[in-house]
Enzyme design. Structure first.
Site, mmCIF file in Angstrom:
data_model
loop_
_atom_site.group_PDB
_atom_site.id
_atom_site.type_symbol
_atom_site.label_atom_id
_atom_site.label_comp_id
_atom_site.label_asym_id
_atom_site.label_seq_id
_atom_site.Cartn_x
_atom_site.Cartn_y
_atom_site.Cartn_z
ATOM 1 N N LYS A 142 0.864 -1.197 0.000
ATOM 2 C CA LYS A 142 0.000 0.000 0.000
ATOM 3 C C LYS A 142 0.897 1.243 0.000
ATOM 4 C CE LYS A 142 -1.869 2.868 2.740
ATOM 5 N NZ LYS A 142 -1.795 4.101 1.902
ATOM 6 N N GLU A 165 9.501 1.312 11.158
ATOM 7 C CA GLU A 165 10.527 2.358 11.094
ATOM 8 C C GLU A 165 9.782 3.684 11.232
ATOM 9 O OE1 GLU A 165 12.412 5.120 10.523
ATOM 10 O OE2 GLU A 165 12.597 4.722 8.380
ATOM 11 N N CYS A 189 13.500 10.541 7.826
ATOM 12 C CA CYS A 189 13.373 10.045 9.194
ATOM 13 C C CYS A 189 14.633 10.284 10.009
ATOM 14 C CB CYS A 189 13.026 8.568 9.150
ATOM 15 S SG CYS A 189 14.127 7.661 8.082
ATOM 16 N N GLU A 240 9.097 15.394 16.248
ATOM 17 C CA GLU A 240 9.596 15.284 14.881
ATOM 18 C C GLU A 240 8.879 16.310 14.010
ATOM 19 O OE1 GLU A 240 8.752 11.647 12.531
ATOM 20 O OE2 GLU A 240 10.850 11.742 11.958
#
Ligand code: NAP
Ligand code: MG
Length: 488
Positions: free
Chosen positions: A179, A255, A289, A386
């Site tokens: 996906k 992750e 990331c 983040e």
């Protein structure tokens, strides 16, 4: 010159199909917000079909299961040839749908070809061991593919993420339902066409475009899916772990990003450190990331460093990802642009010193100026959450011992870096920092041969290298009665 869009449907059992509902959604160009194409929108019904195809392709005696491991590697190498041939088109498509600078998408696509060949080479090196177990037995292990894998992709580096997950799963002998992120389905679809061309049998790779709340949830709850590999937000990562536990105890690899500390010691090579610190946080507009989003600078060089960091941020040329002069492109979409601008406002309100940037650049598309904050404190929002945007937060420290504690005072643990010319500093930092990846006197160096993943809430499991393949394998122990003593 917009790249031609060749695939917009779902890819199930090696066929291009409309979604069962007939629904579509628009996909956009982040440079100007224009609609690129309408893409088929899959949901639970389509996931069911795709999983059924993947299950059939994984059945005992299927073509895929009977295939020699070496042949899997050959197919993946053929796929690498095709990606190499079509690298320019793929890089353009990536930039068009994602806003990544064309220079960057070109470099990543070319690296990806090497990555595919490396992983392909592991297909016939999946080896068990023989074990001196107790008793009159012969004991050995087999490593076998885990089964149907659901691969849920983020939008930030779509080609790389697709390849990291799909190629590794195939090298291990699994079958897959992918996906892609709602924002960036186009390169995944094109790569699926190349996998088919390379000779991947029907049902081994299936792509269902759609939303996380529908298609994603259906995949993570499906009883016939043995494993989920996901890259994205911590929030969704937690939902995936719950879904995996609530159903058939799926294996998971997660992750989930980070708040990675980069430490610059007084004895560092200043010019190099300033350059890497900028690269670490401004590459791809901070949408990575491993972004070096907490920059700790030692007090002896702090003022000089901040001055240099501001100079670099000021000179980055903002512009269309397709323009070879551009050094800084747009954020992925309006939502992310607003989210990042919100963090910048928070930084100002909480007392960080805004030295450059801080605003939307232009009025078209989703550009944000490269932004530098100095005098950031550990408890400020921009030092804790983040941001996933081009925001450099600079914090001051005095000693290595102190900065290790401050670097570790986060729920995340993905990456960390240090610039120092003292080997003791480097090794002590690497030993004590809580992160899955540590860089010394570089940032983001190395390649796909090494394992990659996070400590703490940055994730579970590793991608890359041999560790990455292991995540798609089960270990089976076989113990056979055989008398040690030969009696006849
Ligand atoms: P996200 O929501 O975590 O999306 C990642 C992927 O998961 C997408 O394919 C998404 O589908 C899917 N998804 C969403 N909800 C799901 C659910 N309940 N079950 C299964 N799949 C689901 O990330 P985002 O909204 O795109 O970005 C939000 C934040 O995530 C960013 O600000 C950034 O901090 C972080 N992020 C991190 C990374 C990384 O590399 N670690 C990458 C991207 C984003 P949709 O297509 O519907 O979204
Ligand atoms: Mg989303």
């Amino acid at each position: 010159m917009a790249p031609e869009i060749r695939y917009t449907k779902l890819f199930i059992n090696n066929e291009w199909v409309d979604s069962i509902s007939g629904k579509t959604f628009d996909t956009y160009n982040p440079h100007d917000g224009s609609v690129i194409a309408k893409v088929s929108e899959g949901d639970k019904a389509d996931i069911d079909l795709a999983v059924a195809a993947a299950k059939k392709a994984f059945a005992r005696n299927s073509e895929w299961r009977l295939m020699d491991a070496r042949q899997r590697g050959k197919i993946l190498n053929r796929f690498a040839d095709l990606v190499q041939e079509e690298a320019s088109y793929l890089a353009e498509l990536e930039s068009y749908n994602n806003g990544m600078l064309l220079q960057l998408s070109s470099r990543l696509t070319s690296n990806a070809v090497d990555g595919i060949r490396y992983t392909a080479s592991l297909a016939d090196k999946i080896e068990g061991s023989t074990i001196p177990a107790d008793g009159d037995v012969f004991c050995y292990t087999l490593k076998q593919p885990v089964g149907v894998c659901g691969l849920i992709l983020p939008w930030n580096v779509p080609i790389l993420m697709f390849l990291n997950k799909v190629v590794t799963a195939l090298a291990a002998g699994c079958t897959t339902v992918v996906k892609p992120a709602e924002q960036t389905p186009l390169t995944a679809l094109y790569l699926a066409s190349l996998l088919q061309k390379a000779g991947v049998p029907a049902g081994v790779v299936n792509i269902v475009n759609g939303y996380g709340e529908t298609a994603g949830v259906a995949l993570t709850h499906h009883p016939d899916v043995a494993k989920i590999s996901f890259t994205g937000s911590l929030e969704v990562g937690k939902l995936i772990q719950q879904a995996a536990g609530a159903n058939n105890l799926k294996r998971i690899t997660l992750e989930l990003g980070g708040k990675s500390p980069l430490v610059i010691m007084n004895d560092a090579d200043l010019a190099t450190a300033i350059r890497f610190a900028a690269l670490g946080v401004f590459t791809h507009q901070g949408q990575i990331c491993i972004a070096a989003s907490r920059l700790f600078v030692q007090s002896g060089i702090y003022d000089q460093f901040v001055k240099g960091a501001v100079e670099v941020a000021k000179t980055l040329k903002i512009g269309n990802p397709f323009d070879s002069q551009s050094q800084h492109g747009p954020q992925i979409d309006e939502g992310m642009m607003k989210k990042v601008l919100g963090y910048i406002e928070k930084g100002k309100q909480e007392g960080a010193k805004l030295l450059v940037g801080g605003k939307q650049a232009g009025s078209k598309g989703y550009y944000i100026e490269p932004t530098v904050f100095a005098d950031v404190q550990d408890d400020m929002t921009i030092a804790k959450e983040e941001i996933f945007g081009p925001v450099q937060s600079i914090l001051k420290f005095e000693t290595l011992d102190e900065v290790i504690d401050r670097a570790n005072a986060t729920n995340y643990g993905l990456a960390a870096g240090i610039f120092t010319t003292n080997v003791n500093n480097a090794i002590q930092f690497a030993n004590n920092v809580e992160a899955g990846v540590v860089w010394v006197n570089n940032y983001m160096g190395g390649g796909g041969q090494a394992p990659f993943g996070g400590f703490k809430e940055s994730g579970i499991g590793r991608e890359g290298g041999k560790h990455g393949v292991d995540e798609y394998l089960e270990v089976k122990t076989v113990t056979i009665s055989v008398p040690k003593k030969v009696s006849n």
